[in-house]
Design a protein around this motif. Structure first.
Motif, PDB file in Angstrom:
ATOM      1  N   SER A   1      12.454  40.822  62.047  1.00  0.00           N
ATOM      2  CA  SER A   1      13.805  41.322  61.839  1.00  0.00           C
ATOM      3  C   SER A   1      14.485  40.652  60.648  1.00  0.00           C
ATOM      4  O   SER A   1      15.336  41.266  59.985  1.00  0.00           O
ATOM      5  N   ALA A   2      14.133  39.395  60.340  1.00  0.00           N
ATOM      6  CA  ALA A   2      14.742  38.709  59.197  1.00  0.00           C
ATOM      7  C   ALA A   2      14.389  39.409  57.892  1.00  0.00           C
ATOM      8  O   ALA A   2      15.241  39.591  57.005  1.00  0.00           O
TER       9      ALA A   2
ATOM     10  N   LEU B   1      17.517  45.881  54.321  1.00  0.00           N
ATOM     11  CA  LEU B   1      18.695  46.723  54.530  1.00  0.00           C
ATOM     12  C   LEU B   1      19.862  46.250  53.674  1.00  0.00           C
ATOM     13  O   LEU B   1      20.619  47.074  53.130  1.00  0.00           O
ATOM     14  N   ALA B   2      20.024  44.942  53.535  1.00  0.00           N
ATOM     15  CA  ALA B   2      21.084  44.419  52.667  1.00  0.00           C
ATOM     16  C   ALA B   2      20.853  44.848  51.222  1.00  0.00           C
ATOM     17  O   ALA B   2      21.802  45.175  50.490  1.00  0.00           O
TER      18      ALA B   2
ATOM     19  N   THR C   1       9.085  45.259  55.430  1.00  0.00           N
ATOM     20  CA  THR C   1       8.926  43.851  55.789  1.00  0.00           C
ATOM     21  C   THR C   1       7.534  43.382  55.386  1.00  0.00           C
ATOM     22  O   THR C   1       6.672  44.187  55.012  1.00  0.00           O
TER      23      THR C   1
ATOM     24  N   LEU D   1      19.311  46.530  64.143  1.00  0.00           N
ATOM     25  CA  LEU D   1      19.676  46.556  62.733  1.00  0.00           C
ATOM     26  C   LEU D   1      19.582  47.964  62.163  1.00  0.00           C
ATOM     27  O   LEU D   1      20.461  48.399  61.398  1.00  0.00           O
TER      28      LEU D   1
ATOM     29  N   SER E   1      15.243  44.290  65.484  1.00  0.00           N
ATOM     30  CA  SER E   1      15.010  45.164  64.332  1.00  0.00           C
ATOM     31  C   SER E   1      15.603  46.544  64.564  1.00  0.00           C
ATOM     32  O   SER E   1      16.257  47.128  63.686  1.00  0.00           O
TER      33      SER E   1
ATOM     34  N   GLU F   1      16.303  42.720  57.773  1.00  0.00           N
ATOM     35  CA  GLU F   1      17.718  42.517  57.458  1.00  0.00           C
ATOM     36  C   GLU F   1      17.926  42.353  55.953  1.00  0.00           C
ATOM     37  O   GLU F   1      18.874  42.901  55.383  1.00  0.00           O
ATOM     38  N   ARG F   2      17.017  41.645  55.290  1.00  0.00           N
ATOM     39  CA  ARG F   2      17.122  41.491  53.841  1.00  0.00           C
ATOM     40  C   ARG F   2      16.916  42.822  53.127  1.00  0.00           C
ATOM     41  O   ARG F   2      17.608  43.128  52.149  1.00  0.00           O
TER      42      ARG F   2
ATOM     43  N   ARG G   1      22.510  50.184  63.407  1.00  0.00           N
ATOM     44  CA  ARG G   1      23.751  49.916  62.689  1.00  0.00           C
ATOM     45  C   ARG G   1      23.704  50.465  61.268  1.00  0.00           C
ATOM     46  O   ARG G   1      24.699  51.003  60.766  1.00  0.00           O
ATOM     47  N   ALA G   2      22.552  50.331  60.619  1.00  0.00           N
ATOM     48  CA  ALA G   2      22.432  50.829  59.241  1.00  0.00           C
ATOM     49  C   ALA G   2      22.596  52.340  59.188  1.00  0.00           C
ATOM     50  O   ALA G   2      23.189  52.883  58.249  1.00  0.00           O
TER      51      ALA G   2
END
Length: 426
Positions: A72-73, A79-80, A67, A150, A147, A76-77, A153-154
């Motif tokens: 967390s935003a 991890l995507a 990051t 996320l 975070s 999230e990017r 889940r990942a």
């Protein structure tokens, strides 16, 4: 910390990922080593790879700064982006920009000034007894929890694991892609730590050097760790800050980490953190390999990590037998930044000719296996990779694609790998 955050995983998840069945083990044991492909990147800071299509690989390593401001935003990017890479195993560590993932960070820094805390917050409607700092702290804690959710889940759904500091064992699943490395054993040391500079995360004070508990190379030359993945560089190798009047200035790395790398002698040591020093070089170690890797001579023992006797580049590295693989072109006076170069790199020393790295699938590719163009001699040499991406630079700096050979996993390796995965998921 991870075991306190991740909920228990179903037993079959660990077994299916780490333990090949006896039939598969019998097949892979017919060959003692497997060639694998590793994609290495670092310091993406929440950016994506929308303009880069990476090749299939066996393992992806992200060396930190997932990051930009530990939100967390951004995570999230990142991890995507990792999900889009075709690889069965993806490993990451935090960097100094991922400070909120450190235990108790906001409590320690509530009263301190920090770039992420200099934002203006609307304090309208606060109860009289609640300070503005406490409201900021509550908001940051909520984002930190998001975070970690996320990351949980990942790990469970995508096999993207955030590694705590320490040594970890993995067995690549039988369906591993890339170079066909299914069944190979990967031992990896991971650490997010860097020397303190400002009030960022995962830092230690230079006045009290960190003592790196990395297993030394074994007497038979089989590395106790195959790969070291740290956020920061060792002293003198790809650690130029780029802040001096004459261009890149070395010295931001850790001398203790250099000594630990010399004792461990992994095949690869990858890192990021220092953006102006993207590149790779094969370093030849000066000493003959010491069986236990401990104590005697330069670079051995805990005392070598303290004070003015701390090990330096020239004591440990044989510069005459080391070579640069690829590096940034020198910074220009007009741009102030380096450019990505795949041409013949500037030689650190006089060295027999080696081919420049290839560009493959948007990566800077190098093969360090015994038959590769940049073969690394186990126990005598290490490939050091600074993988800072700088996706916003023009041209953007490429990820690294490293081909290397690893031993086929035995039963003990499979058991250690199952323990590693369970520990990361619990």
């Amino acid at each position: 910390m991870l075991h306190k955050i991740f909920s228990p995983v179903r037993p079959y998840t660990c077994a299916s990922f780490c333990r090949p069945n006896p039939t598969i083990l019998g097949r892979i044991l017919s060959s003692k080593r497997r060639k694998i492909r590793i994609i290495i990147l670092s310091d993406t800071h929440g950016d994506d790879l929308k303009d880069v299509s990476l090749p299939r690989a066996d393992v992806v390593l992200h060396c930190g700064d997932l990051t930009n401001d530990s939100r967390s935003a951004d995570l999230e990017r990142t991890l995507a982006m990792l999900r889009t890479i075709d690889a069965p195993l993806k490993l990451a560590i935090p960097g100094n920009h991922d400070f909120s993932l450190g235990p108790g960070y906001w409590r320690r820094t509530r009263a301190r000034s920090h770039p992420a805390q200099q934002q203006q917050h609307d304090d309208g409607g606060m109860p009289a007894q609640t300070s503005k700092a406490e409201v900021v702290d509550e908001e940051d804690d909520a984002d930190t929890k998001a975070s970690w959710e996320l990351l949980r889940r990942a790990a469970r759904r995508d096999r993207i694991f955030l590694l705590p500091q320490g040594t970890h064992t993995f067995v690549l699943p039988p369906d591993a892609g890339g170079a066909g490395g299914g069944g190979a054993r990967l031992r990896l040391f991971a650490s997010p730590l860097t020397p303190r500079r400002g009030n960022w995360g995962f830092q230690y004070d230079r006045s009290n050097p960190y003592k790196w508990a990395i297993p030394p190379i074994t007497p038979n030359g089989d590395g106790a760790v195959d790969v070291m993945m740290t956020h920061g560089p060792p002293r003198g190798i790809r650690d130029g800050t780029g802040m001096g009047q004459g261009g890149v200035v070395p010295g931001a790395g850790c001398a203790g980490l250099l000594a630990a790398a010399e004792r461990a002698r992994p095949r690869v040591h990858c890192f990021g953190h220092i953006h102006g020093a993207w590149g790779a070089e094969v370093v030849a170690w000066k000493r003959e390999m010491v069986a236990s890797g401990a104590g005697a001579g330069v670079g051995g023992g805990a005392d070598a990590l303290r004070g003015p006797s701390a090990p330096i580049f020239g004591n440990l590295v044989d510069a005459q037998r080391s070579r640069v693989v690829a590096s940034l072109l020198p910074a220009s006076k007009t741009t102030g930044g380096g450019e990505c170069s795949l041409g013949p790199p500037p030689a650190r020393v006089t060295q027999r000719h080696h081919s420049p790295p290839r560009e493959e699938g948007g990566c800077c590719a190098v093969d360090i296996s015994p038959d590769g163009e940049h073969a690394v001699e186990p126990g005598a040499q290490t490939l050091f990779v600074n993988a800072t991406m700088e996706l916003r630079s023009r041209p953007p700096r490429m990820p690294w694609l490293v081909d290397m050979d690893l031993p086929v996993a035995g039963e003990e390796d499979a058991a250690a790998a199952a323990e590693t995965i369970c520990r990361l998921l619990l």
